[in-house]
Design an enzyme around this catalytic site. Structure first.
Site, PDB file in Angstrom:
ATOM      1  N   ASP A 165      -3.896  -1.900   6.056  1.00 21.08           N
ATOM      2  CA  ASP A 165      -2.802  -1.132   5.484  1.00 21.08           C
ATOM      3  C   ASP A 165      -3.124   0.358   5.463  1.00 21.08           C
ATOM      4  O   ASP A 165      -4.229   0.788   5.799  1.00 21.08           O
ATOM      5  CB  ASP A 165      -2.445  -1.651   4.081  1.00 21.08           C
ATOM      6  N   LEU A 166      -2.157   1.140   5.043  1.00 18.16           N
ATOM      7  CA  LEU A 166      -2.240   2.602   5.115  1.00 18.16           C
ATOM      8  C   LEU A 166      -3.463   3.147   4.388  1.00 18.16           C
ATOM      9  O   LEU A 166      -4.118   4.086   4.863  1.00 18.16           O
ATOM     10  CB  LEU A 166      -0.960   3.210   4.535  1.00 18.16           C
TER      11      LEU A 166
END
Length: 377
Positions: A165-166
């Site tokens: 994820d980011l």
């Protein structure tokens, strides 16, 4: 006129010792806790790992050679036909010296010709994803993506093995083989993911037991295969965890279910591939053919590997990028044992081969250093 001294190559013993030393260069949790890992990342990268250049490979043969092998005529005859505009590749006139790839259609005098193309060799990149990049080819919010830093392939495209994820950094694998990517992600093989996690507040014995026995999340039960303490200062505590699946934000959600916010998450291993210590954020290293073969063996695939640089038939010489330097075969050391709490009554899934990735980076740097020394001579 002075003669250039003969080029020297490292002996088998030296190469074997150097490769073994590379296995010890995996990211260590102690380096994360002490801050040494981040200090290394902040240093200037003088190895040129940011260049988006792949080493050349003989995976695109010349058109006149392919036609001659198909029995259409001699190579000289094929060059003459190509020069006269009587050969089409993908319905476009071919030119002398043109290279063709797997999937191209070839016509001679308007008639299709059945030619044999070897599938492209499996290639795998180990990428150190930084925080702030998304794992997608096209982001509607126009955020930076991991693919913008990857080298361009002459054929095919890079596929990510899973996602991060980011706000997560660490090891992310890319391959040009869709079959290899699917197999590496398939739950049937249970390839471990290992993470270094920094959370707010120390875990109690009860919380540790819950994380190992299983917690019911919104998408079903989840648990860690192992959990070990890594130290830390103040309210920030580091842990090393292993998990056998890649559900969305699973590590974060497990800790948050017990009221512990995750302030930092780094993936340091995927299967038998480790995040090499010294691989800067936003840079990649190509795994050597031997490492790609071992990775494919783990999931029951037959790897089609490219020849190592400098081998007969290769025009690239020593690779400017990547880690394909030939190293004599050696006995694979056993994977280091993880000193951690294990899931009660469940045997942990161990990597089937020695950890790979760190030795590929070490081989690449040795090849660059040898090339630099030869240039100075």
């Amino acid at each position: 006129m002075s003669r250039r001294p003969p080029q020297t190559r490292p002996s088998a013993t030296e190469a074997e010792a150097a490769a073994d030393a590379g296995l010890e260069q995996a990211v260590d949790l102690d380096a994360l806790v002490s801050g040494a890992f981040d200090a290394e990342q902040d240093q200037d990268d003088d190895a040129g790992l940011h260049k988006r250049v792949l080493p050349p490979q003989e995976d695109m043969p010349k058109l006149h050679k392919v036609l001659a092998q198909a029995g259409v005529g001699s190579r000289l005859d094929m060059e003459r036909l190509i020069g006269e505009g009587r050969v089409l590749v993908n319905n476009e006139p071919a030119h002398v010296g043109q290279r063709v790839k797997f999937g191209d259609t070839v016509k001679v005098n308007g008639k299709p010709v059945r030619v044999q193309f070897a599938p492209p060799p499996m290639r795998v990149l180990a990428y150190h994803k930084p925080v702030g990049e998304v794992v997608t080819h096209d982001d509607p919010q126009n955020r930076p993506t991991v693919f913008r830093r990857l080298p361009r392939l002459q054929q095919g495209k890079w596929q990510s093995v899973g996602r991060l994820d980011l706000n997560t950094e660490g090891l992310l694998l890319f391959t040009n083989s869709g079959q290899l990517a699917n197999q590496l992600m398939h739950p049937r093989f249970g390839l471990e993911r290992e993470y270094a996690v920094r959370v707010l507040g120390a875990l109690t014995d009860e919380s540790r037991e819950k994380l190992l026995n299983g917690i019911t999340l919104e998408d079903g039960p989840a648990q860690f295969l192992s959990l070990s303490e890594g130290g830390g200062e103040g309210a920030n505590c580091w842990y090393r965890v292993r998990i056998a699946e890649g559900r969305n934000r699973e590590v974060r959600r497990l800790f948050e279910a017990l009221g512990h916010a995750v302030s930092r998450l780094i993936r340091i291993r995927y299967g038998s591939v480790v995040l090499p210590r010294g691989l800067r954020r936003g840079t990649w290293v190509e795994l050597s053919p031997r490492d790609v073969t071992q990775l494919a063996d783990m999931v029951g695939l037959q790897a089609v590997s490219a020849p190592p640089p400098g081998a007969r038939g290769s025009r690239g010489g020593p690779q400017r990028r990547g880690a394909g330097t030939a190293v004599p075969p050696r006995r694979a050391p056993k994977a280091p044992q993880v000193q951690a709490d294990e899931v009660p009554g469940r045997e942990a899934v161990r990597p089937s081969a020695h950890y790979i990735g760190a030795d590929s980076l070490a081989q690449q740097r040795r090849a660059k250093e040898m090339a630099r020394k030869r240039f100075k001579r």
